[in-house]
Design a protein around this motif. Structure first.
Motif, PDB file in Angstrom:
ATOM      1  N   GLN A   3      26.179  14.582  68.140  1.00  0.00           N
ATOM      2  CA  GLN A   3      25.633  15.882  68.240  1.00  0.00           C
ATOM      3  C   GLN A   3      25.949  16.868  67.331  1.00  0.00           C
ATOM      4  O   GLN A   3      25.065  17.815  66.985  1.00  0.00           O
ATOM      5  N   ILE A   4      27.244  16.731  66.819  1.00  0.00           N
ATOM      6  CA  ILE A   4      27.639  17.605  65.469  1.00  0.00           C
ATOM      7  C   ILE A   4      26.655  17.096  64.343  1.00  0.00           C
ATOM      8  O   ILE A   4      26.078  18.237  63.834  1.00  0.00           O
ATOM      9  N   GLY A   5      26.221  15.961  64.150  1.00  0.00           N
ATOM     10  CA  GLY A   5      25.189  15.678  63.037  1.00  0.00           C
ATOM     11  C   GLY A   5      24.104  16.259  63.139  1.00  0.00           C
ATOM     12  O   GLY A   5      23.390  16.757  62.265  1.00  0.00           O
ATOM     13  N   MET A   6      23.552  16.336  64.320  1.00  0.00           N
ATOM     14  CA  MET A   6      22.202  16.849  64.745  1.00  0.00           C
ATOM     15  C   MET A   6      22.169  18.252  64.629  1.00  0.00           C
ATOM     16  O   MET A   6      21.221  18.929  64.067  1.00  0.00           O
ATOM     17  N   VAL A   7      23.192  18.899  65.156  1.00  0.00           N
ATOM     18  CA  VAL A   7      23.408  20.347  64.693  1.00  0.00           C
ATOM     19  C   VAL A   7      23.496  20.957  63.120  1.00  0.00           C
ATOM     20  O   VAL A   7      22.912  21.699  62.841  1.00  0.00           O
ATOM     21  N   LEU A   8      24.168  19.901  62.540  1.00  0.00           N
ATOM     22  CA  LEU A   8      24.143  20.261  61.078  1.00  0.00           C
ATOM     23  C   LEU A   8      22.907  20.088  60.404  1.00  0.00           C
ATOM     24  O   LEU A   8      22.477  20.781  59.480  1.00  0.00           O
ATOM     25  N   TYR A   9      22.017  19.201  61.032  1.00  0.00           N
ATOM     26  CA  TYR A   9      20.596  18.998  60.347  1.00  0.00           C
ATOM     27  C   TYR A   9      19.733  20.126  60.988  1.00  0.00           C
ATOM     28  O   TYR A   9      19.049  20.493  59.882  1.00  0.00           O
ATOM     29  N   LEU A  10      19.882  20.521  61.929  1.00  0.00           N
ATOM     30  CA  LEU A  10      19.049  21.774  62.568  1.00  0.00           C
ATOM     31  C   LEU A  10      19.528  23.153  61.557  1.00  0.00           C
ATOM     32  O   LEU A  10      18.538  23.800  61.415  1.00  0.00           O
ATOM     33  N   GLN A  11      20.737  23.071  61.088  1.00  0.00           N
ATOM     34  CA  GLN A  11      21.198  24.163  60.232  1.00  0.00           C
ATOM     35  C   GLN A  11      20.740  23.940  58.601  1.00  0.00           C
ATOM     36  O   GLN A  11      21.126  24.748  58.033  1.00  0.00           O
ATOM     37  N   GLY A  12      19.808  22.732  58.593  1.00  0.00           N
ATOM     38  CA  GLY A  12      19.589  22.706  57.054  1.00  0.00           C
ATOM     39  C   GLY A  12      20.652  21.940  56.115  1.00  0.00           C
ATOM     40  O   GLY A  12      20.448  21.575  54.950  1.00  0.00           O
ATOM     41  N   LYS A  13      21.377  21.491  56.824  1.00  0.00           N
ATOM     42  CA  LYS A  13      22.558  20.671  56.173  1.00  0.00           C
ATOM     43  C   LYS A  13      22.588  19.101  56.402  1.00  0.00           C
ATOM     44  O   LYS A  13      23.120  18.112  56.821  1.00  0.00           O
ATOM     45  N   GLU A  14      21.419  18.701  55.592  1.00  0.00           N
ATOM     46  CA  GLU A  14      20.962  17.263  55.833  1.00  0.00           C
ATOM     47  C   GLU A  14      21.760  16.301  55.371  1.00  0.00           C
ATOM     48  O   GLU A  14      22.280  15.209  56.031  1.00  0.00           O
ATOM     49  N   LYS A  15      22.497  16.289  54.287  1.00  0.00           N
ATOM     50  CA  LYS A  15      23.293  15.578  53.539  1.00  0.00           C
ATOM     51  C   LYS A  15      24.528  15.227  54.517  1.00  0.00           C
ATOM     52  O   LYS A  15      25.067  13.997  54.877  1.00  0.00           O
ATOM     53  N   ASP A  16      25.169  16.366  55.160  1.00  0.00           N
ATOM     54  CA  ASP A  16      26.379  16.326  55.993  1.00  0.00           C
ATOM     55  C   ASP A  16      25.961  15.448  57.266  1.00  0.00           C
ATOM     56  O   ASP A  16      26.700  14.852  57.938  1.00  0.00           O
ATOM     57  N   ALA A  17      25.024  15.909  57.934  1.00  0.00           N
ATOM     58  CA  ALA A  17      24.192  15.451  59.021  1.00  0.00           C
ATOM     59  C   ALA A  17      24.019  13.948  59.034  1.00  0.00           C
ATOM     60  O   ALA A  17      24.515  12.984  59.771  1.00  0.00           O
ATOM     61  N   GLU A  18      23.603  13.700  57.886  1.00  0.00           N
ATOM     62  CA  GLU A  18      23.140  12.152  57.530  1.00  0.00           C
ATOM     63  C   GLU A  18      24.627  11.273  57.680  1.00  0.00           C
ATOM     64  O   GLU A  18      24.645  10.239  58.318  1.00  0.00           O
ATOM     65  N   ILE A  19      25.773  11.661  56.853  1.00  0.00           N
ATOM     66  CA  ILE A  19      26.984  11.045  56.931  1.00  0.00           C
ATOM     67  C   ILE A  19      27.365  10.922  58.384  1.00  0.00           C
ATOM     68  O   ILE A  19      27.748   9.816  58.898  1.00  0.00           O
TER      69      ILE A  19
END
Length: 288
Positions: A3-19
Protein backbone atom coordinates in the motif's frame (compact mmCIF):
# COMPACT_ATOMS: atom_id res chain seq x y z
CA UNK A 1 4.31 -2.34 2.37
CA UNK A 2 2.48 -2.74 -0.95
CA UNK A 3 0.00 0.00 0.00
CA UNK A 4 2.89 2.36 0.75
CA UNK A 5 4.31 1.60 -2.69
CA UNK A 6 1.01 2.45 -4.38
CA UNK A 7 0.75 5.71 -2.42
CA UNK A 8 4.25 6.64 -3.54
CA UNK A 9 3.31 5.83 -7.13
CA UNK A 10 0.26 8.09 -6.93
CA UNK A 11 2.54 10.81 -5.59
CA UNK A 12 4.69 10.48 -8.69
CA UNK A 13 7.58 8.72 -6.95
CA UNK A 14 7.66 5.86 -9.41
CA UNK A 15 11.16 4.58 -8.73
CA UNK A 16 10.61 4.34 -4.96
CA UNK A 17 7.19 2.78 -5.54
CA UNK A 18 8.65 0.15 -7.85
CA UNK A 19 11.27 -0.89 -5.28
CA UNK A 20 8.72 -1.25 -2.48
CA UNK A 21 6.16 -3.10 -4.60
CA UNK A 22 8.83 -5.52 -5.83
CA UNK A 23 9.97 -6.07 -2.23
CA UNK A 24 6.39 -6.82 -1.17
CA UNK A 25 6.11 -9.39 -3.97
CA UNK A 26 9.45 -10.94 -3.01
CA UNK A 27 8.27 -11.30 0.60
CA UNK A 28 5.17 -13.19 -0.53
CA UNK A 29 7.23 -15.47 -2.74
CA UNK A 30 9.69 -16.27 0.06
CA UNK A 31 6.81 -17.16 2.38
CA UNK A 32 5.37 -19.60 -0.15
CA UNK A 33 2.58 -17.30 -1.35
CA UNK A 34 3.97 -16.64 -4.81
CA UNK A 35 0.92 -18.20 -6.45
CA UNK A 36 -1.63 -16.49 -4.21
CA UNK A 37 -4.28 -14.10 -5.49
CA UNK A 38 -2.64 -11.31 -3.48
CA UNK A 39 0.72 -11.88 -5.17
CA UNK A 40 -0.83 -12.04 -8.63
CA UNK A 41 -2.67 -8.76 -8.01
CA UNK A 42 0.58 -7.10 -7.01
CA UNK A 43 2.33 -8.44 -10.08
CA UNK A 44 -0.48 -7.07 -12.23
CA UNK A 45 -0.16 -3.67 -10.57
CA UNK A 46 3.57 -3.71 -11.25
CA UNK A 47 3.00 -4.58 -14.90
CA UNK A 48 0.49 -1.72 -15.21
CA UNK A 49 3.05 0.69 -13.79
CA UNK A 50 5.55 -0.48 -16.40
CA UNK A 51 3.00 -0.20 -19.20
CA UNK A 52 2.03 3.35 -18.24
CA UNK A 53 5.72 4.25 -18.28
CA UNK A 54 6.13 2.57 -21.69
CA UNK A 55 8.56 0.04 -20.22
CA UNK A 56 7.26 -2.74 -22.41
CA UNK A 57 10.13 -5.17 -21.83
CA UNK A 58 9.69 -4.97 -18.06
CA UNK A 59 5.91 -5.33 -18.38
CA UNK A 60 6.36 -8.35 -20.64
CA UNK A 61 8.67 -10.03 -18.12
CA UNK A 62 6.14 -9.58 -15.30
CA UNK A 63 3.23 -10.71 -17.45
CA UNK A 64 5.11 -13.85 -18.50
CA UNK A 65 5.60 -14.59 -14.82
CA UNK A 66 1.88 -14.15 -14.17
CA UNK A 67 1.01 -16.42 -17.08
CA UNK A 68 3.42 -19.10 -15.87
CA UNK A 69 1.78 -19.02 -12.44
CA UNK A 70 -1.71 -19.27 -13.95
CA UNK A 71 -0.72 -22.10 -16.28
CA UNK A 72 0.76 -24.07 -13.39
CA UNK A 73 -2.03 -23.40 -10.89
CA UNK A 74 -5.15 -23.39 -13.10
CA UNK A 75 -4.18 -24.69 -16.52
CA UNK A 76 -5.57 -23.51 -19.83
CA UNK A 77 -9.17 -24.47 -19.10
CA UNK A 78 -9.50 -21.36 -16.96
CA UNK A 79 -10.55 -17.90 -18.10
CA UNK A 80 -8.11 -16.45 -15.56
CA UNK A 81 -5.28 -18.02 -17.55
CA UNK A 82 -6.80 -16.72 -20.78
CA UNK A 83 -6.93 -13.18 -19.40
CA UNK A 84 -3.29 -13.40 -18.31
CA UNK A 85 -2.29 -14.67 -21.75
CA UNK A 86 -4.29 -11.94 -23.47
CA UNK A 87 -2.59 -9.23 -21.41
CA UNK A 88 0.80 -10.58 -22.43
CA UNK A 89 -0.32 -10.81 -26.07
CA UNK A 90 -1.36 -7.15 -26.11
CA UNK A 91 2.00 -6.10 -24.66
CA UNK A 92 3.77 -8.18 -27.31
CA UNK A 93 1.60 -6.50 -29.94
CA UNK A 94 2.64 -3.09 -28.62
CA UNK A 95 6.25 -4.25 -29.01
CA UNK A 96 5.47 -5.33 -32.62
CA UNK A 97 6.06 -8.99 -31.71
CA UNK A 98 3.22 -10.11 -33.94
CA UNK A 99 4.05 -13.83 -34.17
CA UNK A 100 3.98 -14.48 -30.43
CA UNK A 101 1.04 -12.15 -29.93
CA UNK A 102 -0.98 -13.92 -32.62
CA UNK A 103 -0.20 -17.37 -31.22
CA UNK A 104 -1.35 -16.39 -27.74
CA UNK A 105 -4.51 -14.66 -28.97
CA UNK A 106 -5.42 -17.63 -31.14
CA UNK A 107 -5.07 -19.92 -28.13
CA UNK A 108 -7.17 -17.53 -26.04
CA UNK A 109 -9.87 -17.56 -28.72
CA UNK A 110 -9.84 -21.35 -28.87
CA UNK A 111 -10.30 -21.65 -25.10
CA UNK A 112 -12.99 -18.96 -24.97
CA UNK A 113 -14.97 -20.67 -27.71
CA UNK A 114 -14.79 -23.89 -25.72
CA UNK A 115 -15.83 -22.29 -22.42
CA UNK A 116 -18.21 -19.49 -23.44
CA UNK A 117 -21.32 -19.07 -25.61
CA UNK A 118 -20.48 -18.30 -29.23
CA UNK A 119 -21.84 -14.76 -28.98
CA UNK A 120 -20.04 -13.85 -25.75
CA UNK A 121 -18.54 -10.37 -25.64
CA UNK A 122 -15.09 -11.72 -24.71
CA UNK A 123 -14.98 -13.58 -28.01
CA UNK A 124 -15.83 -10.36 -29.85
CA UNK A 125 -12.99 -8.55 -28.08
CA UNK A 126 -10.57 -11.42 -28.79
CA UNK A 127 -11.41 -11.23 -32.50
CA UNK A 128 -10.76 -7.48 -32.50
CA UNK A 129 -7.33 -8.03 -30.93
CA UNK A 130 -6.50 -10.64 -33.57
CA UNK A 131 -7.60 -8.25 -36.32
CA UNK A 132 -5.30 -5.56 -34.99
CA UNK A 133 -2.37 -7.98 -34.94
CA UNK A 134 -3.14 -8.90 -38.55
CA UNK A 135 -3.22 -5.19 -39.43
CA UNK A 136 0.16 -4.76 -37.78
CA UNK A 137 1.46 -7.72 -39.78
CA UNK A 138 0.12 -6.03 -42.90
CA UNK A 139 1.98 -2.81 -42.08
CA UNK A 140 5.22 -4.71 -41.55
CA UNK A 141 4.93 -6.62 -44.83
CA UNK A 142 3.22 -4.30 -47.32
CA UNK A 143 6.53 -3.19 -48.85
CA UNK A 144 8.33 -6.51 -48.47
CA UNK A 145 5.74 -9.14 -49.32
CA UNK A 146 2.61 -7.81 -51.02
CA UNK A 147 0.93 -11.23 -51.23
CA UNK A 148 1.31 -11.79 -47.51
CA UNK A 149 0.15 -8.24 -46.80
CA UNK A 150 -3.03 -8.82 -48.83
CA UNK A 151 -3.63 -12.10 -47.02
CA UNK A 152 -3.30 -10.39 -43.63
CA UNK A 153 -5.88 -7.79 -44.66
CA UNK A 154 -8.28 -10.57 -45.60
CA UNK A 155 -7.72 -12.31 -42.28
CA UNK A 156 -8.21 -9.05 -40.38
CA UNK A 157 -11.43 -8.32 -42.26
CA UNK A 158 -12.89 -11.72 -41.37
CA UNK A 159 -12.02 -11.20 -37.71
CA UNK A 160 -13.59 -7.74 -37.71
CA UNK A 161 -16.82 -8.84 -39.38
CA UNK A 162 -17.22 -11.61 -36.81
CA UNK A 163 -16.40 -9.24 -33.95
CA UNK A 164 -18.94 -6.71 -35.20
CA UNK A 165 -21.59 -9.42 -35.60
CA UNK A 166 -21.07 -10.72 -32.06
CA UNK A 167 -21.10 -7.36 -30.29
CA UNK A 168 -24.15 -6.21 -32.27
CA UNK A 169 -25.97 -9.33 -31.08
CA UNK A 170 -24.90 -8.55 -27.53
CA UNK A 171 -26.09 -4.94 -27.77
CA UNK A 172 -29.40 -5.98 -29.35
CA UNK A 173 -30.00 -8.41 -26.49
CA UNK A 174 -29.23 -5.72 -23.91
CA UNK A 175 -31.61 -3.26 -25.57
CA UNK A 176 -34.39 -5.85 -25.55
CA UNK A 177 -33.80 -6.61 -21.89
CA UNK A 178 -33.58 -3.00 -20.74
CA UNK A 179 -37.07 -3.00 -19.22
CA UNK A 180 -37.25 -6.61 -18.08
CA UNK A 181 -35.30 -6.49 -14.84
CA UNK A 182 -35.55 -3.90 -12.12
CA UNK A 183 -32.95 -5.39 -9.81
CA UNK A 184 -30.08 -2.97 -9.29
CA UNK A 185 -27.40 -5.66 -9.43
CA UNK A 186 -28.67 -6.98 -12.74
CA UNK A 187 -28.97 -3.50 -14.21
CA UNK A 188 -25.40 -2.72 -13.19
CA UNK A 189 -24.10 -5.94 -14.72
CA UNK A 190 -26.00 -5.29 -17.95
CA UNK A 191 -24.77 -1.71 -18.06
CA UNK A 192 -21.13 -2.81 -17.81
CA UNK A 193 -21.66 -5.37 -20.55
CA UNK A 194 -23.25 -2.74 -22.76
CA UNK A 195 -20.39 -0.31 -22.18
CA UNK A 196 -17.81 -2.94 -23.08
CA UNK A 197 -19.78 -4.13 -26.12
CA UNK A 198 -20.26 -0.62 -27.48
CA UNK A 199 -16.56 0.20 -27.07
CA UNK A 200 -15.63 -2.98 -28.95
CA UNK A 201 -18.17 -2.22 -31.69
CA UNK A 202 -16.87 1.32 -32.20
CA UNK A 203 -13.26 0.12 -32.19
CA UNK A 204 -14.03 -2.69 -34.63
CA UNK A 205 -15.77 -0.35 -37.06
CA UNK A 206 -12.95 2.18 -36.79
CA UNK A 207 -10.39 -0.56 -37.44
CA UNK A 208 -12.47 -1.77 -40.39
CA UNK A 209 -12.33 1.74 -41.83
CA UNK A 210 -8.53 1.76 -41.46
CA UNK A 211 -8.41 -1.63 -43.15
CA UNK A 212 -10.41 -0.42 -46.15
CA UNK A 213 -8.13 2.59 -46.53
CA UNK A 214 -5.07 0.34 -46.33
CA UNK A 215 -6.58 -2.00 -48.93
CA UNK A 216 -7.15 0.86 -51.35
CA UNK A 217 -3.65 2.16 -50.76
CA UNK A 218 -2.22 -1.28 -51.48
CA UNK A 219 -4.25 -1.64 -54.66
CA UNK A 220 -3.47 1.96 -55.67
CA UNK A 221 -7.02 2.71 -56.73
CA UNK A 222 -6.96 5.81 -58.89
CA UNK A 223 -10.45 6.12 -60.32
CA UNK A 224 -14.00 6.23 -59.08
CA UNK A 225 -15.21 7.19 -55.63
CA UNK A 226 -12.41 6.01 -53.36
CA UNK A 227 -12.75 5.32 -49.64
CA UNK A 228 -16.43 4.33 -49.97
CA UNK A 229 -16.18 1.34 -47.64
CA UNK A 230 -13.97 3.24 -45.21
CA UNK A 231 -16.55 6.02 -45.03
CA UNK A 232 -19.35 3.51 -44.59
CA UNK A 233 -17.60 1.88 -41.62
CA UNK A 234 -17.10 5.25 -39.92
CA UNK A 235 -20.71 6.25 -40.51
CA UNK A 236 -21.83 2.95 -39.00
CA UNK A 237 -19.63 3.76 -36.00
CA UNK A 238 -21.37 7.11 -35.57
CA UNK A 239 -24.79 5.53 -36.10
CA UNK A 240 -24.13 2.88 -33.45
CA UNK A 241 -23.24 5.54 -30.92
CA UNK A 242 -26.28 7.65 -31.79
CA UNK A 243 -28.54 4.64 -31.42
CA UNK A 244 -27.37 4.18 -27.86
CA UNK A 245 -27.75 7.89 -27.10
CA UNK A 246 -31.46 7.33 -27.71
CA UNK A 247 -31.82 4.05 -25.82
CA UNK A 248 -29.11 4.19 -23.15
CA UNK A 249 -27.80 7.72 -22.75
CA UNK A 250 -25.93 6.90 -19.53
CA UNK A 251 -23.96 4.22 -21.37
CA UNK A 252 -23.23 6.39 -24.40
CA UNK A 253 -21.84 9.06 -22.05
CA UNK A 254 -19.21 6.67 -20.69
CA UNK A 255 -15.80 8.42 -21.24
CA UNK A 256 -14.13 5.62 -23.20
CA UNK A 257 -17.16 5.34 -25.46
CA UNK A 258 -17.24 9.09 -26.05
CA UNK A 259 -13.55 9.08 -26.93
CA UNK A 260 -14.04 6.30 -29.49
CA UNK A 261 -17.04 8.10 -30.95
CA UNK A 262 -15.19 11.41 -31.26
CA UNK A 263 -12.27 9.65 -32.92
CA UNK A 264 -14.65 8.09 -35.48
CA UNK A 265 -16.43 11.39 -36.00
CA UNK A 266 -13.21 13.32 -36.65
CA UNK A 267 -11.98 10.69 -39.10
CA UNK A 268 -15.34 10.72 -40.87
CA UNK A 269 -15.19 14.51 -41.10
CA UNK A 270 -11.78 14.31 -42.71
CA UNK A 271 -13.07 11.85 -45.33
CA UNK A 272 -16.53 13.31 -45.91
CA UNK A 273 -15.99 17.00 -45.23
CA UNK A 274 -19.22 18.99 -45.34
CA UNK A 275 -21.20 15.91 -46.34
CA UNK A 276 -21.12 14.72 -42.74
CA UNK A 277 -24.35 16.24 -41.48
CA UNK A 278 -27.06 15.29 -39.04
CA UNK A 279 -29.52 14.36 -41.77
CA UNK A 280 -27.15 11.86 -43.35
CA UNK A 281 -26.39 10.24 -40.02
CA UNK A 282 -30.09 10.12 -39.13
CA UNK A 283 -30.86 8.28 -42.38
CA UNK A 284 -28.10 5.80 -41.65
CA UNK A 285 -29.55 5.25 -38.17
CA UNK A 286 -32.94 4.44 -39.67
CA UNK A 287 -31.47 1.80 -41.99
CA UNK A 288 -29.01 0.23 -39.54
Amino acid sequence: MYQIGMVLYLQGKEKDAEIIIKDSISMLEKSGEGESIVCIRRLRSLSQIYLKSHRLDDAEMVQRKILNIMEFSKGWKSLDTVIAAESLALTLQASSETKQSKELLERCLEVRRALLPGDHIQIGANLLHLARVAMLDFSQNKKLDVSRAKAELGIAKDYLHNSIRIVRQCLDTILKQKDKSKKTSVRGHTSKEAQAALVILLQSLSTLSSLELAKEELQEIQKGDINVKAKEALLQCIAAYNEFVVHKKSIADYPEIKNEYLSCFKRAQSLLGNKLDGEGIQKLNQTS
